[in-house]
Write a protein that holds these residues in place. Structure first.
Motif, mmCIF file in Angstrom:
data_model
loop_
_atom_site.group_PDB
_atom_site.id
_atom_site.type_symbol
_atom_site.label_atom_id
_atom_site.label_comp_id
_atom_site.label_asym_id
_atom_site.label_seq_id
_atom_site.Cartn_x
_atom_site.Cartn_y
_atom_site.Cartn_z
ATOM 1 N N UNK A 8 6.896 -9.604 -0.824
ATOM 2 C CA UNK A 8 7.012 -8.257 -0.593
ATOM 3 C C UNK A 8 6.717 -7.545 -1.896
ATOM 4 N N UNK A 9 7.130 -7.814 -3.070
ATOM 5 C CA UNK A 9 6.742 -7.039 -4.108
ATOM 6 C C UNK A 9 5.310 -6.962 -4.325
ATOM 7 N N UNK A 10 4.563 -7.946 -4.059
ATOM 8 C CA UNK A 10 3.257 -7.895 -4.191
ATOM 9 C C UNK A 10 2.514 -6.947 -3.404
ATOM 10 N N UNK A 11 2.850 -6.983 -2.049
ATOM 11 C CA UNK A 11 2.155 -6.095 -1.294
ATOM 12 C C UNK A 11 2.541 -4.598 -1.713
ATOM 13 N N UNK A 12 3.797 -4.386 -1.897
ATOM 14 C CA UNK A 12 4.375 -2.966 -2.267
ATOM 15 C C UNK A 12 3.666 -2.354 -3.815
ATOM 16 N N UNK A 13 3.345 -3.592 -4.530
ATOM 17 C CA UNK A 13 2.550 -3.171 -5.657
ATOM 18 C C UNK A 13 1.176 -2.409 -5.436
ATOM 19 N N UNK A 14 0.754 -3.109 -4.400
ATOM 20 C CA UNK A 14 -0.601 -2.622 -4.032
ATOM 21 C C UNK A 14 -0.774 -1.334 -3.214
ATOM 22 N N UNK A 15 0.514 -0.826 -2.805
ATOM 23 C CA UNK A 15 0.625 0.272 -1.987
ATOM 24 C C UNK A 15 0.361 1.476 -2.556
ATOM 25 N N UNK A 16 -0.524 2.493 -2.066
ATOM 26 C CA UNK A 16 -0.727 3.787 -2.766
ATOM 27 C C UNK A 16 -0.050 5.021 -2.373
#
Length: 175
Positions: A8-16
């Protein structure tokens, strides 16, 4: 449709721009919450001001995203009267708010007429859906990514429908 699911943290880190989460279950059996649920039952839930006692990687991820300008919203559709788990979740929601989330609640009877998906989900930047699969007892089975544009649009519409009717956490009382 189905892709390998990064943390989850990886996906959220890529969220703009945005991350929205729709929850529709009245109980979850998530292992990492066991100790907190037991503490809450005993009247010993850590105070929200004591971040050292409860702040964790999830909160870091949300706070980092919000700090970058990502809007993070969570809507919960619940039955009333609320289950024990939902009462616990309501008590812990101040932690989500402290990390920067905006949280709203919608009693299930006020969701009539809304077309809601069969699974909880996160929608990232209006384009990537992370479906959560749960067993009947509330235990988490797996997550699945879905990047189909029509599905992203449908989940966005479902979330908006709930969000527009839901009550902001500070104004919502559990019954």
């Amino acid at each position: 449709m189905s892709q390998p699911v990064p943390p989850f943290a990886e996906i959220l880190a890529q969220c703009a721009t945005s991350a929205v989460h729709l929850e529709t279950r009245d109980a979850y059996a998530v292992d990492e919450e066991d100790q907190e649920l037991k503490a809450w039952r005993a009247g010993q839930l850590a105070d929200v001001t004591d971040r050292a006692a409860w702040w964790g990687p999830f909160h870091d991820s949300v706070a980092d995203a919000v700090g970058r300008g990502v809007t993070v919203r969570r809507a919960r559709v619940i039955s009333t009267p609320a289950t024990e788990y939902i009462r616990f979740e309501h008590a812990c929601t101040r932690r989500n708010l402290a990390a920067g989330e905006d949280v709203r609640w919608l009693p299930r009877d006020r969701a009539l007429g809304l077309l809601l998906p069969a699974h909880d989900f996160w929608l990232f930047d209006g384009r990537l859906v992370r479906w959560h699969h749960f067993a009947g007892d509330g235990s988490h089975l797996r997550d699945e990514l879905d990047d189909r544009q029509d599905v992203a649009e449908q989940t966005a519409a479902a979330f908006r429908g709930v969000w527009d009717r839901a009550v902001p956490h500070p104004e919502f009382t559990i019954t």
